[in-house]
Design a protein around this motif. Structure first.
Motif, PDB file in Angstrom:
ATOM      1  N   GLU A   1       0.851  -1.195   0.000  1.00 18.42           N
ATOM      2  CA  GLU A   1       0.000   0.000   0.000  1.00 18.42           C
ATOM      3  C   GLU A   1       0.883   1.240   0.000  1.00 18.42           C
ATOM      4  O   GLU A   1       2.027   1.207   0.466  1.00 18.42           O
ATOM      5  CB  GLU A   1      -0.919   0.027   1.227  1.00 18.42           C
ATOM      6  N   ASN A   2       0.306   2.327  -0.498  1.00 20.31           N
ATOM      7  CA  ASN A   2       1.047   3.596  -0.415  1.00 20.31           C
ATOM      8  C   ASN A   2       1.034   4.158   1.002  1.00 20.31           C
ATOM      9  O   ASN A   2       1.886   4.983   1.353  1.00 20.31           O
ATOM     10  CB  ASN A   2       0.499   4.624  -1.405  1.00 20.31           C
ATOM     11  N   GLU A   3       0.104   3.702   1.842  1.00 29.82           N
ATOM     12  CA  GLU A   3       0.125   4.062   3.263  1.00 29.82           C
ATOM     13  C   GLU A   3       1.007   3.027   3.960  1.00 29.82           C
ATOM     14  O   GLU A   3       0.723   1.838   3.945  1.00 29.82           O
ATOM     15  CB  GLU A   3      -1.295   4.042   3.832  1.00 29.82           C
ATOM     16  N   ILE A   4       2.099   3.480   4.606  1.00 30.82           N
ATOM     17  CA  ILE A   4       3.166   2.564   5.014  1.00 30.82           C
ATOM     18  C   ILE A   4       3.388   2.477   6.526  1.00 30.82           C
ATOM     19  O   ILE A   4       4.394   1.920   6.971  1.00 30.82           O
ATOM     20  CB  ILE A   4       4.491   2.955   4.329  1.00 30.82           C
ATOM     21  N   SER A   5       2.428   2.951   7.323  1.00 27.41           N
ATOM     22  CA  SER A   5       2.644   2.866   8.768  1.00 27.41           C
ATOM     23  C   SER A   5       2.596   1.421   9.263  1.00 27.41           C
ATOM     24  O   SER A   5       3.203   1.092  10.292  1.00 27.41           O
ATOM     25  CB  SER A   5       1.610   3.710   9.520  1.00 27.41           C
ATOM     26  N   GLY A   6       1.895   0.537   8.547  1.00 27.68           N
ATOM     27  CA  GLY A   6       1.804  -0.842   8.980  1.00 27.68           C
ATOM     28  C   GLY A   6       2.978  -1.707   8.569  1.00 27.68           C
ATOM     29  O   GLY A   6       3.153  -2.808   9.101  1.00 27.68           O
TER      30      GLY A   6
ATOM     31  N   GLU B   1      14.114   9.724   1.580  1.00 26.97           N
ATOM     32  CA  GLU B   1      13.429   9.636   2.870  1.00 26.97           C
ATOM     33  C   GLU B   1      12.902   8.221   3.119  1.00 26.97           C
ATOM     34  O   GLU B   1      12.999   7.685   4.231  1.00 26.97           O
ATOM     35  CB  GLU B   1      12.289  10.651   2.905  1.00 26.97           C
ATOM     36  N   ILE B   2      12.351   7.608   2.094  1.00 24.64           N
ATOM     37  CA  ILE B   2      11.844   6.245   2.254  1.00 24.64           C
ATOM     38  C   ILE B   2      12.989   5.281   2.541  1.00 24.64           C
ATOM     39  O   ILE B   2      12.844   4.338   3.337  1.00 24.64           O
ATOM     40  CB  ILE B   2      11.045   5.831   1.000  1.00 24.64           C
ATOM     41  N   LYS B   3      14.138   5.517   1.942  1.00 27.65           N
ATOM     42  CA  LYS B   3      15.289   4.640   2.171  1.00 27.65           C
ATOM     43  C   LYS B   3      15.807   4.727   3.604  1.00 27.65           C
ATOM     44  O   LYS B   3      16.507   3.825   4.080  1.00 27.65           O
ATOM     45  CB  LYS B   3      16.414   4.973   1.186  1.00 27.65           C
ATOM     46  N   SER B   4      15.449   5.789   4.300  1.00 25.47           N
ATOM     47  CA  SER B   4      15.881   5.916   5.699  1.00 25.47           C
ATOM     48  C   SER B   4      15.009   5.096   6.642  1.00 25.47           C
ATOM     49  O   SER B   4      15.354   4.905   7.813  1.00 25.47           O
ATOM     50  CB  SER B   4      15.852   7.391   6.128  1.00 25.47           C
TER      51      SER B   4
ATOM     52  N   THR C   1       3.601   7.110   0.612  1.00 21.67           N
ATOM     53  CA  THR C   1       4.843   7.143  -0.175  1.00 21.67           C
ATOM     54  C   THR C   1       4.917   8.357  -1.085  1.00 21.67           C
ATOM     55  O   THR C   1       6.009   8.890  -1.313  1.00 21.67           O
ATOM     56  CB  THR C   1       4.971   5.871  -1.031  1.00 21.67           C
ATOM     57  N   GLU C   2       3.787   8.816  -1.591  1.00 27.39           N
ATOM     58  CA  GLU C   2       3.812   9.945  -2.527  1.00 27.39           C
ATOM     59  C   GLU C   2       4.149  11.265  -1.842  1.00 27.39           C
ATOM     60  O   GLU C   2       4.376  12.281  -2.519  1.00 27.39           O
ATOM     61  CB  GLU C   2       2.477  10.055  -3.271  1.00 27.39           C
ATOM     62  N   ASP C   3       4.215  11.265  -0.507  1.00 31.18           N
ATOM     63  CA  ASP C   3       4.617  12.466   0.235  1.00 31.18           C
ATOM     64  C   ASP C   3       6.073  12.410   0.655  1.00 31.18           C
ATOM     65  O   ASP C   3       6.569  13.329   1.334  1.00 31.18           O
ATOM     66  CB  ASP C   3       3.738  12.631   1.482  1.00 31.18           C
ATOM     67  N   LEU C   4       6.783  11.351   0.294  1.00 31.13           N
ATOM     68  CA  LEU C   4       8.168  11.149   0.704  1.00 31.13           C
ATOM     69  C   LEU C   4       9.053  10.943  -0.513  1.00 31.13           C
ATOM     70  O   LEU C   4       8.657  10.274  -1.481  1.00 31.13           O
ATOM     71  CB  LEU C   4       8.276   9.926   1.613  1.00 31.13           C
ATOM     72  N   THR C   5      10.250  11.497  -0.466  1.00 30.29           N
ATOM     73  CA  THR C   5      11.221  11.244  -1.534  1.00 30.29           C
ATOM     74  C   THR C   5      11.811   9.850  -1.353  1.00 30.29           C
ATOM     75  O   THR C   5      11.692   9.234  -0.276  1.00 30.29           O
ATOM     76  CB  THR C   5      12.348  12.272  -1.505  1.00 30.29           C
ATOM     77  N   LEU C   6      12.481   9.378  -2.386  1.00 32.54           N
ATOM     78  CA  LEU C   6      13.127   8.074  -2.279  1.00 32.54           C
ATOM     79  C   LEU C   6      14.153   8.075  -1.154  1.00 32.54           C
ATOM     80  O   LEU C   6      14.244   7.102  -0.388  1.00 32.54           O
ATOM     81  CB  LEU C   6      13.804   7.707  -3.607  1.00 32.54           C
TER      82      LEU C   6
ATOM     83  N   GLN D   1      15.538  -2.408   4.363  1.00 29.91           N
ATOM     84  CA  GLN D   1      15.015  -1.211   3.713  1.00 29.91           C
ATOM     85  C   GLN D   1      13.828  -1.537   2.814  1.00 29.91           C
ATOM     86  O   GLN D   1      13.527  -2.699   2.541  1.00 29.91           O
ATOM     87  CB  GLN D   1      16.108  -0.558   2.856  1.00 29.91           C
ATOM     88  N   VAL D   2      13.188  -0.476   2.343  1.00 27.69           N
ATOM     89  CA  VAL D   2      12.167  -0.595   1.303  1.00 27.69           C
ATOM     90  C   VAL D   2      12.886  -0.604  -0.045  1.00 27.69           C
ATOM     91  O   VAL D   2      13.597   0.353  -0.370  1.00 27.69           O
ATOM     92  CB  VAL D   2      11.171   0.578   1.365  1.00 27.69           C
TER      93      VAL D   2
END
Length: 551
Positions: A265-270, A306-309, A299-304, A329-330
């Motif tokens: 999902e694009n919602e990634i808190s889970g 940021e997601i990699k962190s 995910t669409e509110d985060l850069t790559l 990592q993602v």
């Protein structure tokens, strides 16, 4: 006494045989009109015609002089009959009675039917099936094929030699057989002891003596080996490959800077630790995704970068624990491709990828369309042709229709519950549901833009109102008749949460059921269980991952 011969037009037969030209040499018989024939030998048939002998009481003999190139076939419904073919290729069916069928020349098909029959192929590459009764099958000269059926009654196959083959009734696998040899013959039985045939003079029979065995269904690592590692991580994908997966499945969403990453999902808190990361506290949002209000981090509110962190965590910890939380990592789509190619080289077999576009209508609405970036990444990695080891899947229809215009790679229409709709149908006002797409008309339409379907397993083996599983419906057969592959989802080991009680806590039984139903692949959280069950049913079969499985 005189023999009654009735010529019946194919339209009067259930299942039919080729239509009959009523022009007969030597003796002209109108259709459906009984004639008293003093000598059957006077009846000869023009080339390409077929006829059915329907006398239910008398025995008859048809000799080579009576047959002049029957291509459609001759079928006798009853009696102890003697049918001798010609030098042409013929189909001869004795049906009931103790019959003697001889093909003589050509590539003939001989079917004994009920009774104790004698079948002789003669010259040519013949196909012989005894069916019910104690039959003797002799192929003769040529490369002949003998059908093994559960109703055979212990046939005797003679002169089985180099070039001859055995083939199995469709519901059987090679592993269903018990093969025992002596110094003089080989017996082939089912594991319950039912004798199918004794091959006289054959001292050793193995898988190489069979016509091409059924291909093993594809094992698709659902989000990787997600039963053992946090889903959509390189660790989960790599473990799936080690466990025998032919394909690994990355669900794809977009970052703020347009990079495709693997998340369900694009919602990634889970599935990540973002909720515990104070630097992202201000990114929490409420959004409407496919008609549902969702709160969390997207995910669409985060850069790559940021997601990699972030670090992945287990989505269902109550079932699968938290041992591996915080370690991975993602991954990006490119990293998944790199892994598949590296492991292909290491393993000496092709590992494919099976990406899914998640929420394509939504991502297009926020100016982050998935289609072009996906095709660009795949093309840059050499994935462009129908024979490349990639399937692209989606629950939406318009998304796949657009992809069909952009790439030649195989496409798969995912299907939700019967009453649910593809979200692009909701947006467009299309009233059809997934149930409509599962009809013969719907499947025919899917075939215009896709190569397969991915239905939920409970739309094939449905759970009734009493919560008990019902017999399988016709969806697999209907899809195959439409020319579509069938890759159902999702197979999981955990009982009773994900595994129906009918399987008694043994997930292998569920796999075996669906394999025998004829699926072309399965999505599994536990690829090792899927692979081991497939290996038992298809011990000498493999898949061609470069082409997937084709009809």
């Amino acid at each position: 006494m005189a023999l009654k011969l009735q010529i019946i037009h194919a339209s009067n037969l259930e299942g039919g045989v080729p239509a009959i030209d009523s022009n007969l040499k030597d003796t002209a018989l109108p259709l459906s009109e009984d004639k008293e024939i003093q000598a059957v030998r006077t009846v000869s048939v023009l080339q390409s015609e077929s006829f059915v002998l329907t006398n239910s009481d008398e025995n008859f003999t048809v000799t080579p002089g009576s047959l002049k190139g029957i291509l459609g076939g001759i079928s006798a419904l009853s009696g102890n009959d003697n049918i001798v073919g010609s030098v042409d290729s013929e189909q001869i069916n004795g049906n009931s009675g103790n019959d003697s069928l001889s093909g003589v020349g050509g590539n003939d098909t001989l079917i004994g039917g009920q009774g104790d029959d004698i079948l002789l192929g003669g010259e040519g590459n013949d196909f012989l099936s005894g069916d019910k009764g104690l039959d003797t099958l002799t192929g003769g000269v040529g490369n002949d094929t003998f059908l093994l059926r559960s109703t055979q009654g212990g046939d005797i196959i003679t002169d089985f030699g180099a070039g001859d083959s055995l083939t199995l009734e469709s519901q059987f696998q090679f592993s269903d057989l018990l093969i025992s040899s002596t110094a003089t013959n080989t017996a082939i039985s089912l594991r319950d002891g039912t004798l199918l045939a004794t091959i006289n003079g054959a001292q050793a029979i193995n898988q190489n003596n069979f016509v091409e065995l059924p291909r093993r269904p594809l094992i698709i690592g659902h989000r990787g080996a997600s039963g053992y590692r946090p889903e959509h991580t390189l660790a989960a994908y790599e473990l799936a490959i080690e466990m025998g997966a032919d394909f690994i499945e990355p669900d794809l969403v977009s970052t703020k800077d347009g990079v495709l990453v693997a998340r369900h999902e694009n919602e990634i808190s889970g599935t990540t630790d973002i909720a515990k990361r104070p630097e992202f506290a201000d990114r929490k949002r409420k959004k409407t995704i496919d008609g549902q209000e969702v709160e969390g981090w997207f995910t669409e509110d985060l850069t790559l970068a940021e997601i990699k962190s972030l670090r992945a965590r287990e989505r269902v910890p109550e079932l699968r624990g938290t041992e591996f939380d915080g370690q991975f990592q993602v991954p990006t789509l490119q990293e998944v491709i790199d892994l598949a190619k590296r492991k292909s080289a290491e393993k000496g077999r092709t590992v494919g990828i099976y990406p899914e576009t998640k929420h394509p209508t939504y991502f297009k609405s926020v100016n982050l369309p998935l289609e072009q970036p996906l095709v660009q990444v795949l093309s840059a990695n050499g994935y462009t042709k129908r024979t490349d080891p990639v399937f692209i899947q989606s629950f939406e229809v318009g998304n796949l229709q657009e992809l069909n215009r952009l790439t030649d790679l195989p496409l798969v229409q995912l299907m939700g519950d019967f009453g649910a709709k593809p979200y692009d149908f909701v947006v467009s006002g299309d009233r059809r549901t997934y149930r409509d797409l599962m009809t013969t008309q719907g499947l025919a339409e899917i075939k215009t833009y896709a190569d397969g379907i991915g239905p939920g397993k409970r739309t094939i083996v449905v759970e009734g109102a009493d919560k008990k599983l019902q017999p399988a419906n016709s969806l697999i057969t209907d899809a195959h008749q439409a020319g579509l592959l069938v890759h159902p989802y999702t197979f999981r080991n955990e009982s009773p949460t994900f595994l129906a009680s009918e399987y008694g806590g043994n997930p292998a039984l569920e796999y075996e059921q669906f394999y025998r139903l004829g699926v072309d692949g399965v999505f599994s959280d536990f690829p090792d269980t899927a692979f081991n069950a497939a290996t038992r049913l298809y011990p000498f079969s493999s898949v061609d991952s470069l082409r997937g499985v084709s009809l």
